[in-house]
Design an enzyme around this catalytic site. Structure first.
Site, PDB file in Angstrom:
ATOM      1  N   GLY A  13      19.349   8.451  80.365  1.00 31.45           N
ATOM      2  CA  GLY A  13      20.514   8.112  79.544  1.00 31.45           C
ATOM      3  C   GLY A  13      20.855   6.633  79.638  1.00 31.45           C
ATOM      4  N   LEU A  41      29.008  12.126  86.798  1.00 30.84           N
ATOM      5  CA  LEU A  41      28.571  11.493  88.053  1.00 30.84           C
ATOM      6  C   LEU A  41      28.268  12.536  89.121  1.00 30.84           C
ATOM      7  CD1 LEU A  41      30.988   8.419  88.147  1.00 30.84           C
ATOM      8  CD2 LEU A  41      28.727   8.599  87.102  1.00 30.84           C
ATOM      9  N   THR A 129      12.062  18.975  77.488  1.00 29.14           N
ATOM     10  CA  THR A 129      11.034  18.531  78.433  1.00 29.14           C
ATOM     11  C   THR A 129       9.674  19.148  78.083  1.00 29.14           C
ATOM     12  OG1 THR A 129      10.309  18.727  80.731  1.00 29.14           O
ATOM     13  CG2 THR A 129      11.823  20.398  79.977  1.00 29.14           C
ATOM     14  N   ASP A 130       8.592  18.515  78.526  1.00 29.36           N
ATOM     15  CA  ASP A 130       7.254  19.110  78.333  1.00 29.36           C
ATOM     16  C   ASP A 130       7.096  20.383  79.158  1.00 29.36           C
ATOM     17  OD1 ASP A 130       7.124  17.900  80.866  1.00 29.36           O
ATOM     18  OD2 ASP A 130       5.178  16.954  80.541  1.00 29.36           O
ATOM     19  N   GLU A 131       7.996  20.568  80.142  1.00 30.30           N
ATOM     20  CA  GLU A 131       7.858  21.735  81.025  1.00 30.30           C
ATOM     21  C   GLU A 131       8.150  23.052  80.312  1.00 30.30           C
ATOM     22  OE1 GLU A 131       9.079  21.629  85.026  1.00 30.30           O
ATOM     23  OE2 GLU A 131       9.065  19.454  85.157  1.00 30.30           O
ATOM     24  N   TYR A 153      14.607  25.527  86.172  1.00 28.73           N
ATOM     25  CA  TYR A 153      14.917  24.318  85.384  1.00 28.73           C
ATOM     26  C   TYR A 153      14.338  24.429  83.977  1.00 28.73           C
ATOM     27  CZ  TYR A 153      14.048  19.614  83.548  1.00 28.73           C
ATOM     28  OH  TYR A 153      13.952  18.510  82.717  1.00 28.73           O
ATOM     29  N   SER A 154      13.009  24.676  83.887  1.00 33.84           N
ATOM     30  CA  SER A 154      12.385  24.688  82.556  1.00 33.84           C
ATOM     31  C   SER A 154      12.873  25.880  81.727  1.00 33.84           C
ATOM     32  CB  SER A 154      10.862  24.659  82.659  1.00 33.84           C
ATOM     33  OG  SER A 154      10.387  25.671  83.497  1.00 33.84           O
ATOM     34  N   LYS A 157      16.055  24.784  80.180  1.00 35.84           N
ATOM     35  CA  LYS A 157      15.816  23.824  79.092  1.00 35.84           C
ATOM     36  C   LYS A 157      15.306  24.558  77.845  1.00 35.84           C
ATOM     37  CE  LYS A 157      16.240  19.920  79.479  1.00 35.84           C
ATOM     38  NZ  LYS A 157      17.478  19.081  79.349  1.00 35.84           N
ATOM     39  N   PRO A 209       5.873  13.095 101.981  1.00 32.92           N
ATOM     40  CA  PRO A 209       5.328  14.459 101.907  1.00 32.92           C
ATOM     41  C   PRO A 209       4.626  14.706 100.572  1.00 32.92           C
ATOM     42  CG  PRO A 209       7.685  14.472 101.440  1.00 32.92           C
ATOM     43  CD  PRO A 209       7.299  13.037 101.589  1.00 32.92           C
ATOM     44  N   TYR A 211       2.768  17.348  98.193  1.00 34.49           N
ATOM     45  CA  TYR A 211       2.604  18.805  98.030  1.00 34.49           C
ATOM     46  C   TYR A 211       1.134  19.184  97.859  1.00 34.49           C
ATOM     47  CZ  TYR A 211       7.590  19.855  97.189  1.00 34.49           C
ATOM     48  OH  TYR A 211       8.939  20.041  97.306  1.00 34.49           O
ATOM     49  N   ALA A 277       6.039  27.643  95.925  1.00 30.72           N
ATOM     50  CA  ALA A 277       5.187  28.756  95.488  1.00 30.72           C
ATOM     51  C   ALA A 277       4.778  28.585  94.018  1.00 30.72           C
ATOM     52  CB  ALA A 277       5.924  30.065  95.692  1.00 30.72           C
TER      53      ALA A 277
HETATM   54  N1  LIG Z   1      13.062  12.245  84.124  1.00 28.49           N
HETATM   55  C1  LIG Z   1      12.056  12.837  83.509  1.00 28.49           C
HETATM   56  O1  LIG Z   1      10.887  12.605  83.846  1.00 28.49           O
HETATM   57  C2  LIG Z   1      12.321  13.821  82.382  1.00 28.49           C
HETATM   58  C3  LIG Z   1      11.216  14.368  81.702  1.00 28.49           C
HETATM   59  C4  LIG Z   1      11.448  15.238  80.655  1.00 28.49           C
HETATM   60  C5  LIG Z   1      12.734  15.547  80.260  1.00 28.49           C
HETATM   61  N2  LIG Z   1      13.799  15.027  80.930  1.00 28.49           N
HETATM   62  C6  LIG Z   1      15.159  15.390  80.441  1.00 28.49           C
HETATM   63  O2  LIG Z   1      15.826  14.168  80.158  1.00 28.49           O
HETATM   64  C7  LIG Z   1      17.234  14.305  80.391  1.00 28.49           C
HETATM   65  C8  LIG Z   1      17.691  13.199  81.330  1.00 28.49           C
HETATM   66  O3  LIG Z   1      16.994  13.341  82.569  1.00 28.49           O
HETATM   67  P1  LIG Z   1      17.100  12.255  83.720  1.00 28.49           P
HETATM   68  O4  LIG Z   1      15.765  12.129  84.334  1.00 28.49           O
HETATM   69  O5  LIG Z   1      17.807  11.052  83.220  1.00 28.49           O
HETATM   70  O6  LIG Z   1      18.022  13.027  84.749  1.00 28.49           O
HETATM   71  P2  LIG Z   1      19.177  12.475  85.699  1.00 28.49           P
HETATM   72  O7  LIG Z   1      19.422  13.571  86.668  1.00 28.49           O
HETATM   73  O8  LIG Z   1      18.847  11.111  86.204  1.00 28.49           O
HETATM   74  O9  LIG Z   1      20.404  12.322  84.707  1.00 28.49           O
HETATM   75  C9  LIG Z   1      21.186  13.419  84.296  1.00 28.49           C
HETATM   76  C10 LIG Z   1      22.614  12.919  84.173  1.00 28.49           C
HETATM   77  O10 LIG Z   1      23.433  14.002  83.721  1.00 28.49           O
HETATM   78  C11 LIG Z   1      24.656  13.959  84.439  1.00 28.49           C
HETATM   79  N3  LIG Z   1      25.233  15.308  84.443  1.00 28.49           N
HETATM   80  C12 LIG Z   1      24.738  16.412  85.084  1.00 28.49           C
HETATM   81  N4  LIG Z   1      25.563  17.441  84.883  1.00 28.49           N
HETATM   82  C13 LIG Z   1      26.583  16.988  84.100  1.00 28.49           C
HETATM   83  C14 LIG Z   1      27.740  17.590  83.550  1.00 28.49           C
HETATM   84  N5  LIG Z   1      28.019  18.890  83.765  1.00 28.49           N
HETATM   85  N6  LIG Z   1      28.577  16.844  82.798  1.00 28.49           N
HETATM   86  C15 LIG Z   1      28.295  15.523  82.566  1.00 28.49           C
HETATM   87  N7  LIG Z   1      27.223  14.894  83.069  1.00 28.49           N
HETATM   88  C16 LIG Z   1      26.370  15.630  83.816  1.00 28.49           C
HETATM   89  C17 LIG Z   1      24.261  13.480  85.835  1.00 28.49           C
HETATM   90  O11 LIG Z   1      25.373  12.936  86.534  1.00 28.49           O
HETATM   91  C18 LIG Z   1      23.200  12.436  85.511  1.00 28.49           C
HETATM   92  O12 LIG Z   1      23.781  11.152  85.359  1.00 28.49           O
HETATM   93  C19 LIG Z   1      17.434  15.698  80.956  1.00 28.49           C
HETATM   94  O13 LIG Z   1      17.864  16.531  79.911  1.00 28.49           O
HETATM   95  C20 LIG Z   1      16.046  16.109  81.447  1.00 28.49           C
HETATM   96  O14 LIG Z   1      15.892  17.504  81.385  1.00 28.49           O
HETATM   97  C21 LIG Z   1      13.614  14.171  81.990  1.00 28.49           C
END
Ligand SMILES: NC(=O)c1ccc[n+]([C@@H]2O[C@H](COP(=O)([O-])OP(=O)(O)OC[C@H]3O[C@@H](n4cnc5c(N)ncnc54)[C@H](O)[C@@H]3O)[C@@H](O)[C@H]2O)c1
Length: 325
Positions: A13, A41, A129-131, A153-154, A157, A209, A211, A277
């Site tokens: 974000g 946050l 996500t790709d997951e 998680y996936s 999503k 670590p 995996y 697992a």
């Molecule tokens: N990082 C990756 O490699 C990746 C890959 C594919 C998809 N994504 C997707 O991209 C998006 C962003 O991921 P990211 O890596 O920046 O994750 P991140 O954990 O760094 O950021 C998520 C943000 O959401 C905020 N948040 C969580 N719950 C909240 C709530 N209830 N209300 C308001 N804010 C809330 C957190 O404080 C955090 O700032 C996600 O939807 C994730 O599923 C990430």
């Protein structure tokens, strides 16, 4: 264009916001954007990721939960578009806290969507996500590949995407876009993810670590390439539906090898531990659909990783200094 970015203090974000506000294209085309960054946050979010834009005249910070309807209603006033990044994101944590993941990622998406539609937003861009495709041992998944999520998680999503599809069927006048990125790397990621965690530990002279056999394969893309894709999809009115984002395919061993090289360490600093697992061996996205819109992934892992490592090394050192004070 007035854009609400949920999860604006998170890894992706905050990169999206930096990209939207710093984009040279924006200055050239006068395609100005105002951004409202909303985040509750949690453990993984911090406004420090946006400190460089602290006094930017077109950025407003809102500390609120996406499940708080009243706060969302206020944040959504006069918005044109939403980029919905907020989520619970740690696969490891999702095994112990699956209700939290369902609540934030599914109910939270519903809540953001309702507020956006009530406010008259014309574009809703949702981060998936790709997951969601599950393990892909060979070949690559196009956007119409069936979903087969394998962890809480996936699964959450994939369920959130169901909400988006149903809203899209009922609101033909709104443009719905879903992005399904692969693994992102770059600055400001919370250090429970492989790259920031390993660099932080190595900077402290601690073993990391790894995996299993380390042969789990992921596609890695720079977070600024993801942000470029978001800007393109927001500003291209013909973009609609799901778009994969891919990256350079590497095994965890290959990534770790590069991190050891960058930090001047060797394989004696790697502790081979039993993995969880359920740990998918490989994900791989086909990104030809977004490339047909003119998208080009510009950053190359070996050219970018040095700067990224430096970012986490500096943060690890400053945190050590803070602890010593
Ligand atoms: N990082 C990756 O490699 C990746 C890959 C594919 C998809 N994504 C997707 O991209 C998006 C962003 O991921 P990211 O890596 O920046 O994750 P991140 O954990 O760094 O950021 C998520 C943000 O959401 C905020 N948040 C969580 N719950 C909240 C709530 N209830 N209300 C308001 N804010 C809330 C957190 O404080 C955090 O700032 C996600 O939807 C994730 O599923 C990430």
């Amino acid at each position: 264009m007035r854009i609400l970015v949920t999860g604006g203090a998170g890894f992706i974000g905050s990169a999206v916001i930096r990209n939207l506000l710093n984009s040279s294209q924006q200055i050239k085309t006068n395609d100005c954007v105002q951004v409202i960054a909303l985040d509750s946050l949690t453990r993984t979010g911090s406004w420090a990721a946006l400190a460089e834009l602290d006094s930017h005249p077109w950025l407003r910070f809102v500390t609120a939960d996406i499940r708080d309807a009243a706060a969302l209603q206020l944040a959504c006033r006069n918005i044109d578009a939403v980029v919905h990044c907020a989520a619970e994101t740690s696969v490891d944590a999702s095994f112990n806290r699956s209700p939290d993941f369902a609540d934030t990622n599914v109910a939270g998406t519903e809540s953001v969507l309702s507020a956006a539609l009530a406010a008259g937003a014309q574009t809703f861009l949702h981060f998936s996500t790709d997951e969601v495709y599950g393990e892909r041992l060979e070949g690559s998944s196009t956007e119409d590949h069936p979903f087969a999520p394998t962890n809480p998680y996936s699964l959450s999503k994939a369920a959130a995407e169901g909400i988006i599809v149903s809203a899209a069927n009922q609101n033909a006048q709104v443009r719905f876009v879903v992005v399904r990125p692969s693994n992102n790397y770059g600055p400001w990621q919370f250090p429970d993810n492989l790259i920031p965690k390993f660099v932080t530990l190595l900077a402290q002279g601690t073993q990391v670590p790894l995996y299993g056999d380390g042969e789990h394969r992921r596609c890695w893309m720079h977070v600024d390439d993801t942000a470029d894709a978001v800007r393109l999809l927001l500003h291209n009115p013909s973009a609609q539906g799901a778009y994969n984002l891919a990256g350079e395919e590497m095994s965890n061993r290959m990534v770790v090898d590069e991190l050891l090289r960058q930090t001047g360490m060797d394989w004696s600093y790697v502790d081979h531990v039993t993995g969880r697992a359920t740990h998918d061996r490989r994900y791989c996205n086909d990104e030809s659909k977004i490339m047909r819109l003119g998208y080009v992934r510009r950053r190359v892992f070996v050219e970018e990783i040095g700067q990224v490592v430096e970012h986490y090394r500096r943060r690890a050192q400053s945190q050590e200094t803070l602890l010593m004070c």
